[in-house]
Design a protein around this motif. Structure first.
Motif, PDB file in Angstrom:
ATOM      1  N   ALA A 112      10.236  -0.020  -7.417  1.00  0.00           N
ATOM      2  CA  ALA A 112       9.396  -1.121  -6.942  1.00  0.00           C
ATOM      3  C   ALA A 112      10.007  -2.471  -7.290  1.00  0.00           C
ATOM      4  N   TYR A 113       9.642  -3.456  -6.472  1.00  0.00           N
ATOM      5  CA  TYR A 113       9.900  -4.855  -6.781  1.00  0.00           C
ATOM      6  C   TYR A 113       8.604  -5.405  -7.357  1.00  0.00           C
ATOM      7  N   ILE A 114       8.710  -6.147  -8.465  1.00  0.00           N
ATOM      8  CA  ILE A 114       7.514  -6.681  -9.105  1.00  0.00           C
ATOM      9  C   ILE A 114       7.425  -8.185  -8.899  1.00  0.00           C
ATOM     10  N   ARG A 115       6.292  -8.636  -8.381  1.00  0.00           N
ATOM     11  CA  ARG A 115       6.014 -10.062  -8.281  1.00  0.00           C
ATOM     12  C   ARG A 115       5.187 -10.472  -9.488  1.00  0.00           C
ATOM     13  N   ILE A 116       5.589 -11.582 -10.108  1.00  0.00           N
ATOM     14  CA  ILE A 116       4.821 -12.121 -11.237  1.00  0.00           C
ATOM     15  C   ILE A 116       4.428 -13.558 -10.909  1.00  0.00           C
TER      16      ILE A 116
END
Length: 301
Positions: A112-116
């Motif tokens: 997954a790519y994580i957005r913060i």
């Protein structure tokens, strides 16, 4: 699939970092945030919740099973994207079909790519910098373009300006993501080139795509040869066939005995003519009304 395995191993290391409660990453100002932004990270499937605002509610079961089969054989080719909502809890942004299919297969984790929080500009910079690298394969580049469009809400024209590439170039890369996952893996692993992929993408049927892909590998076909195969398939699909040569009429002549027999039967000279197209006519002359009645009686008998 050496490249994919290497990335997933790296993702597991970052996953352990995200599970450290003493170093919880919530924004780009936090320590190690730069290691998260733009990278693929292996996340526990159980830590991901479905977005409640997801407009799509119906998923074709047969299509999901096909995707599950692909994931079972090749793994997840395109990582999902999630939003960090609290410690070790994430909300899905995109990739629900991939997430559902991974659950069908029984996977414990998913790339997954994580957005913060407040990471838009940093993510843009990370992706653009990543695209400029020379060791990326075409699918990796396409995924980066896709992320710029979906997660930063950029148009193809805006992506073109950011990365310094023509819009047509961006579009050609993005089209590769419509290829069957098996073919995407083949491009990533160098079995076929981007040129081969661009030729195959003109066919919508994924089964036909993979058939041609296997033919390219087994017969070591060039891009030009692949384009010829695709063109031939499309012509057959549209019912286009090469113009047939005009049929040549079978030549024949009237045997003399036929003419003689007709003449003897009607008691007069009968003329038989045949045209070039094979058609003809029989002429029976008469000299008076009485002669005509005689011929008619012969025909009636």
């Amino acid at each position: 699939m050496a490249k994919a395995i290497k990335k997933q191993a790296l993702g597991r290391g970052l996953s352990a970092l995200l599970k450290d409660p003493d170093n919880d990453i919530r924004s780009i100002e936090d320590n190690n945030a730069d290691k998260v932004i733009g990278n693929i990270i292996e996340l526990d499937i159980d830590s991901i919740e479905i977005n409640p605002f997801q407009p799509r509610t119906n998923f074709n079961e047969e299509s999901l099973q096909e995707l599950a089969t692909s994931i079972r054989e090749l793994g997840v080719i395109q990582p999902i994207t999630v939003r960090k909502i609290e410690f070790n809890k994430y909300q899905l942004i995109s990739g629900e079909r991939r997430l559902r299919a991974s659950k069908i297969v029984g996977l414990d984790s998913i790339p997954a790519y994580i957005r913060i929080a407040n990471d838009n500009e940093s993510l843009t910079m990370a992706l653009v910098e990543n695209i400029q690298r020379h060791d990326l394969d075409p699918i990796e580049i396409a995924l980066s373009y896709q992320r710029l469009m979906e997660e930063i809400n950029l148009t193809q024209e805006q992506v073109s300006d950011r990365v310094g590439k023509k819009r047509s170039t961006i579009a050609n890369y993005l089209r590769l993501l419509r290829l069957d996952p098996i073919i995407q893996t083949g491009i990533r692993d160098g079995f076929i080139s981007m040129g081969h992929g661009r030729a195959i993408i003109n066919i919508e049927d994924l089964d036909v795509q993979t058939d041609i892909y296997h033919q390219i590998i087994t017969e070591n076909l060039s891009v030009r040869e692949t384009e010829a195969i695709v063109k031939k398939y499309q012509e057959q699909l549209r019912g286009i066939v090469s113009p047939a040569l005009p049929k040549k009429n079978k030549e024949f002549s009237i045997p003399e005995n036929y003419t003689r027999s007709f003449g003897q039967f009607f008691g007069t000279k009968v003329d038989i003519k045949v045209s070039n197209n094979g058609k003809g006519k029989i002429s029976i002359p008469f000299h008076s009304e009485e002669d005509l009645n005689r011929i008619i009686k012969l025909l009636e008998n």
